[in-house]
Design a protein around this motif. Structure first.
Motif, PDB file in Angstrom:
ATOM      1  N   ASP A  75       0.920  -1.296   0.640  1.00 18.52           N
ATOM      2  CA  ASP A  75       0.093   0.385   0.013  1.00 18.52           C
ATOM      3  C   ASP A  75       0.774   1.244  -0.012  1.00 18.52           C
ATOM      4  O   ASP A  75       0.241   2.742  -1.109  1.00 18.52           O
ATOM      5  CB  ASP A  75      -0.285   0.215   1.339  1.00 18.52           C
ATOM      6  CG  ASP A  75      -2.126  -1.221   1.129  1.00 18.52           C
ATOM      7  OD1 ASP A  75      -1.813  -1.675   0.046  1.00 18.52           O
ATOM      8  OD2 ASP A  75      -2.158  -1.194   2.152  1.00 18.52           O
ATOM      9  N   TYR A  76       1.918   1.450   0.813  1.00 18.17           N
ATOM     10  CA  TYR A  76       2.662   2.543   0.513  1.00 18.17           C
ATOM     11  C   TYR A  76       3.545   2.659  -0.241  1.00 18.17           C
ATOM     12  O   TYR A  76       4.189   3.532  -1.048  1.00 18.17           O
ATOM     13  CB  TYR A  76       3.453   2.451   1.917  1.00 18.17           C
ATOM     14  CG  TYR A  76       3.632   1.677   3.554  1.00 18.17           C
ATOM     15  CD1 TYR A  76       1.933   2.893   4.164  1.00 18.17           C
ATOM     16  CD2 TYR A  76       3.958   1.209   3.864  1.00 18.17           C
ATOM     17  CE1 TYR A  76       1.993   2.178   5.089  1.00 18.17           C
ATOM     18  CE2 TYR A  76       4.153   0.757   5.584  1.00 18.17           C
ATOM     19  CZ  TYR A  76       2.715   1.725   6.038  1.00 18.17           C
ATOM     20  OH  TYR A  76       2.125   1.574   7.139  1.00 18.17           O
ATOM     21  N   ASP A 123      -0.283   5.199  -2.614  1.00 20.22           N
ATOM     22  CA  ASP A 123      -0.345   6.641  -1.697  1.00 20.22           C
ATOM     23  C   ASP A 123      -0.169   7.359  -3.145  1.00 20.22           C
ATOM     24  O   ASP A 123       0.668   7.841  -3.952  1.00 20.22           O
ATOM     25  CB  ASP A 123       1.062   6.366  -1.127  1.00 20.22           C
ATOM     26  CG  ASP A 123       1.154   7.902  -0.589  1.00 20.22           C
ATOM     27  OD1 ASP A 123       1.008   9.007  -0.684  1.00 20.22           O
ATOM     28  OD2 ASP A 123       1.888   8.086   1.127  1.00 20.22           O
ATOM     29  N   ILE A 182       9.167   5.552   2.241  1.00 21.10           N
ATOM     30  CA  ILE A 182       8.210   3.905   1.978  1.00 21.10           C
ATOM     31  C   ILE A 182       8.793   3.237   3.510  1.00 21.10           C
ATOM     32  O   ILE A 182       8.244   2.712   4.229  1.00 21.10           O
ATOM     33  CB  ILE A 182       7.609   3.893   1.106  1.00 21.10           C
ATOM     34  CG1 ILE A 182       7.364   4.549   0.145  1.00 21.10           C
ATOM     35  CG2 ILE A 182       7.804   2.607   1.207  1.00 21.10           C
ATOM     36  CD1 ILE A 182       6.882   4.240  -1.625  1.00 21.10           C
ATOM     37  N   ARG A 230       8.405   4.228   6.968  1.00 24.07           N
ATOM     38  CA  ARG A 230       7.088   4.662   7.083  1.00 24.07           C
ATOM     39  C   ARG A 230       7.118   3.393   7.599  1.00 24.07           C
ATOM     40  O   ARG A 230       6.653   2.749   8.826  1.00 24.07           O
ATOM     41  CB  ARG A 230       6.296   4.803   5.910  1.00 24.07           C
ATOM     42  CG  ARG A 230       4.623   4.755   6.532  1.00 24.07           C
ATOM     43  CD  ARG A 230       3.682   4.952   5.387  1.00 24.07           C
ATOM     44  NE  ARG A 230       2.627   5.160   5.900  1.00 24.07           N
ATOM     45  CZ  ARG A 230       1.780   5.325   5.342  1.00 24.07           C
ATOM     46  NH1 ARG A 230       1.529   5.784   4.135  1.00 24.07           N
ATOM     47  NH2 ARG A 230      -0.134   5.268   5.371  1.00 24.07           N
TER      48      ARG A 230
END
Length: 74
Positions: free
Chosen positions: A48-49, A53, A62, A65
């Motif tokens: 998802d990252y 995004d 990324i 995170r």
């Protein structure tokens, strides 16, 4: 108890950059890289990252995170 991380930041950055640049031979190899990242960083949201995004973060953003991800107990 959270799973331990067994991938260092540089290895994760290399894989994320390759995924972002579509630098893989085929989808299977890319899928294997995502699985390695999920397991190695103990972050189930890494794809998802990378792909979800709309702000288009850098590989460094990324990975950072993902490294801060902490699962929570329900």
């Amino acid at each position: 108890m959270p799973k331990p991380r067994d991938m260092d930041r540089e290895e994760a950055l290399s894989l994320v950059r390759r995924l972002m640049n579509a630098d893989f031979m085929d989808e299977e190899e890319a899928g294997e890289a995502l699985t390695r990242l999920e397991r190695g960083l103990a972050c189930p949201h890494i794809s998802d990252y990378i792909y979800g995004d709309p702000a288009e973060p850098t590989a460094e953003q990324i990975v950072d995170r993902a490294l801060t991800y902490k699962p929570f107990a329900l």
